[in-house]
Design a protein around this motif. Structure first.
Motif, PDB file in Angstrom:
ATOM      1  N   LEU A   1       0.865  -1.173   0.000  1.00 33.50           N
ATOM      2  CA  LEU A   1       0.000   0.000   0.000  1.00 33.50           C
ATOM      3  C   LEU A   1       0.902   1.223   0.000  1.00 33.50           C
ATOM      4  CD1 LEU A   1      -2.729   1.491   0.373  1.00 33.50           C
ATOM      5  CD2 LEU A   1      -2.365   1.270   2.833  1.00 33.50           C
ATOM      6  N   ILE A   2       0.705   2.071  -0.986  1.00 33.92           N
ATOM      7  CA  ILE A   2       1.449   3.328  -1.046  1.00 33.92           C
ATOM      8  C   ILE A   2       0.429   4.438  -0.853  1.00 33.92           C
ATOM      9  CG2 ILE A   2       2.848   4.852  -2.480  1.00 33.92           C
ATOM     10  CD1 ILE A   2       3.861   2.302  -3.882  1.00 33.92           C
ATOM     11  N   GLU A   3       0.614   5.174   0.217  1.00 34.27           N
ATOM     12  CA  GLU A   3      -0.349   6.199   0.594  1.00 34.27           C
ATOM     13  C   GLU A   3       0.429   7.486   0.844  1.00 34.27           C
ATOM     14  OE1 GLU A   3      -4.087   6.282   3.661  1.00 34.27           O
ATOM     15  OE2 GLU A   3      -2.285   5.218   4.257  1.00 34.27           O
ATOM     16  N   ALA A   4       0.037   8.550   0.150  1.00 39.68           N
ATOM     17  CA  ALA A   4       0.747   9.819   0.318  1.00 39.68           C
ATOM     18  C   ALA A   4      -0.124  10.969  -0.168  1.00 39.68           C
ATOM     19  CB  ALA A   4       2.059   9.783  -0.459  1.00 39.68           C
ATOM     20  N   SER A   5       0.260  12.151   0.192  1.00 40.84           N
ATOM     21  CA  SER A   5      -0.475  13.355  -0.201  1.00 40.84           C
ATOM     22  C   SER A   5      -0.263  13.660  -1.677  1.00 40.84           C
ATOM     23  CB  SER A   5       0.010  14.542   0.627  1.00 40.84           C
ATOM     24  OG  SER A   5      -0.210  14.309   1.987  1.00 40.84           O
ATOM     25  N   ALA A   6      -1.102  14.547  -2.179  1.00 40.69           N
ATOM     26  CA  ALA A   6      -0.987  14.984  -3.571  1.00 40.69           C
ATOM     27  C   ALA A   6       0.378  15.627  -3.818  1.00 40.69           C
ATOM     28  CB  ALA A   6      -2.100  15.979  -3.886  1.00 40.69           C
ATOM     29  N   GLY A   7       0.929  15.366  -4.991  1.00 37.56           N
ATOM     30  CA  GLY A   7       2.174  16.004  -5.382  1.00 37.56           C
ATOM     31  C   GLY A   7       3.430  15.406  -4.774  1.00 37.56           C
ATOM     32  N   THR A   8       3.330  14.213  -4.197  1.00 38.77           N
ATOM     33  CA  THR A   8       4.489  13.612  -3.533  1.00 38.77           C
ATOM     34  C   THR A   8       5.215  12.584  -4.389  1.00 38.77           C
ATOM     35  OG1 THR A   8       3.067  11.963  -2.490  1.00 38.77           O
ATOM     36  CG2 THR A   8       3.540  13.978  -1.224  1.00 38.77           C
ATOM     37  N   GLY A   9       4.713  12.338  -5.608  1.00 32.99           N
ATOM     38  CA  GLY A   9       5.392  11.412  -6.501  1.00 32.99           C
ATOM     39  C   GLY A   9       4.826  10.004  -6.519  1.00 32.99           C
ATOM     40  N   LYS A  10       3.576   9.828  -6.100  1.00 29.27           N
ATOM     41  CA  LYS A  10       2.976   8.490  -6.106  1.00 29.27           C
ATOM     42  C   LYS A  10       2.945   7.891  -7.506  1.00 29.27           C
ATOM     43  CE  LYS A  10      -0.890   9.725  -4.287  1.00 29.27           C
ATOM     44  NZ  LYS A  10      -0.549  11.128  -4.093  1.00 29.27           N
ATOM     45  N   THR A  11       2.524   8.676  -8.490  1.00 28.62           N
ATOM     46  CA  THR A  11       2.409   8.154  -9.846  1.00 28.62           C
ATOM     47  C   THR A  11       3.778   7.753 -10.384  1.00 28.62           C
ATOM     48  OG1 THR A  11       0.436   9.474 -10.246  1.00 28.62           O
ATOM     49  CG2 THR A  11       1.585   8.648 -12.178  1.00 28.62           C
ATOM     50  N   TRP A  12       4.793   8.567 -10.150  1.00 30.82           N
ATOM     51  CA  TRP A  12       6.155   8.234 -10.585  1.00 30.82           C
ATOM     52  C   TRP A  12       6.604   6.934  -9.914  1.00 30.82           C
ATOM     53  CZ3 TRP A  12      10.862   6.902  -8.863  1.00 30.82           C
ATOM     54  CH2 TRP A  12      11.917   6.967  -9.771  1.00 30.82           C
ATOM     55  N   THR A  13       6.339   6.830  -8.623  1.00 30.59           N
ATOM     56  CA  THR A  13       6.753   5.650  -7.865  1.00 30.59           C
ATOM     57  C   THR A  13       6.038   4.398  -8.359  1.00 30.59           C
ATOM     58  OG1 THR A  13       7.259   6.974  -5.922  1.00 30.59           O
ATOM     59  CG2 THR A  13       6.836   4.644  -5.543  1.00 30.59           C
ATOM     60  N   LEU A  14       4.720   4.477  -8.542  1.00 29.89           N
ATOM     61  CA  LEU A  14       3.974   3.324  -9.028  1.00 29.89           C
ATOM     62  C   LEU A  14       4.435   2.912 -10.423  1.00 29.89           C
ATOM     63  CD1 LEU A  14       0.390   4.240  -7.804  1.00 29.89           C
ATOM     64  CD2 LEU A  14       1.805   2.360  -6.999  1.00 29.89           C
ATOM     65  N   THR A  15       4.733   3.880 -11.255  1.00 26.52           N
ATOM     66  CA  THR A  15       5.215   3.591 -12.607  1.00 26.52           C
ATOM     67  C   THR A  15       6.570   2.891 -12.553  1.00 26.52           C
ATOM     68  OG1 THR A  15       4.007   5.496 -13.453  1.00 26.52           O
ATOM     69  CG2 THR A  15       5.765   4.646 -14.835  1.00 26.52           C
ATOM     70  N   ALA A  16       7.452   3.352 -11.696  1.00 22.25           N
ATOM     71  CA  ALA A  16       8.769   2.721 -11.554  1.00 22.25           C
ATOM     72  C   ALA A  16       8.630   1.299 -11.010  1.00 22.25           C
ATOM     73  CB  ALA A  16       9.656   3.557 -10.635  1.00 22.25           C
ATOM     74  N   LEU A  17       7.779   1.111 -10.022  1.00 25.41           N
ATOM     75  CA  LEU A  17       7.570  -0.224  -9.464  1.00 25.41           C
ATOM     76  C   LEU A  17       6.961  -1.169 -10.503  1.00 25.41           C
ATOM     77  CD1 LEU A  17       6.277   0.728  -5.911  1.00 25.41           C
ATOM     78  CD2 LEU A  17       8.506  -0.251  -6.495  1.00 25.41           C
ATOM     79  N   TYR A  18       6.049  -0.664 -11.290  1.00 26.08           N
ATOM     80  CA  TYR A  18       5.426  -1.469 -12.347  1.00 26.08           C
ATOM     81  C   TYR A  18       6.489  -1.946 -13.345  1.00 26.08           C
ATOM     82  CZ  TYR A  18       1.725  -2.825 -15.610  1.00 26.08           C
ATOM     83  OH  TYR A  18       0.881  -3.533 -16.421  1.00 26.08           O
TER      84      TYR A  18
END
Length: 102
Positions: A39-56
Motif C-alpha cells: 500500500l502506497i499512501e501519500a499526499s498529492a504532489g508527492t510522486g505516487k504516480t512516478w513511484t507506481l510507474t517505476a515499481l510497475y
C-alpha cells in the motif's frame, strides 16, 4: 509554559504530528521490495504516480511478471487514466533505450 487547555491540546497535536513525521519512510522505488502486496499512501504532489510507474516497470523487468499479473488500484477514473498513460509512456521509453543498446 502552557497557559490554557487549548494551548495544551495544540502542544500535544504538534508533538504527535512530529512523532508521525519521524515514522514516515521515504520510499525508494529502485530498492523497494517487490514481493507481496503493498500500500502506497501519500499526499498529492508527492510522486505516487512516478513511484507506481517505476515499481510497475521493475515488476515487468526484474520479476518477469506479465501485465496480467500486476494489479494497480487508484481512487478515481482520472487517476487511473493518468497512471495508465504514464506507465505506457515509461514502458515506451524503456523499450527505446533497450533498442538503442541492441
Amino acid at each position: 509554559k502552557i497557559s490554557s487547555p487549548a494551548a495544551l491540546m495544540t502542544a500535544i497535536l504538534v508533538r504527535a504530528g512530529q512523532a508521525a513525521l519521524d515514522l514516515v519512510e521515504t520510499l525508494d522505488a529502485l530498492r523497494f521490495p517487490l514481493h507481496g502486496s503493498r500500500l502506497i499512501e501519500a499526499s498529492a504532489g508527492t510522486g505516487k504516480t512516478w513511484t507506481l510507474t517505476a515499481l510497475y516497470a521493475r515488476l515487468l523487468l526484474e520479476r518477469e511478471l506479465s501485465v496480467g499479473q500486476i494489479l494497480v488500484v487508484t481512487y478515481t477514473t482520472a487517476a487511473t487514466a493518468e497512471l495508465r498513460e504514464r506507465i505506457r509512456k515509461r514502458l515506451a521509453e524503456l523499450l527505446a533505450v533497450y533498442e538503442q543498446g541492441h
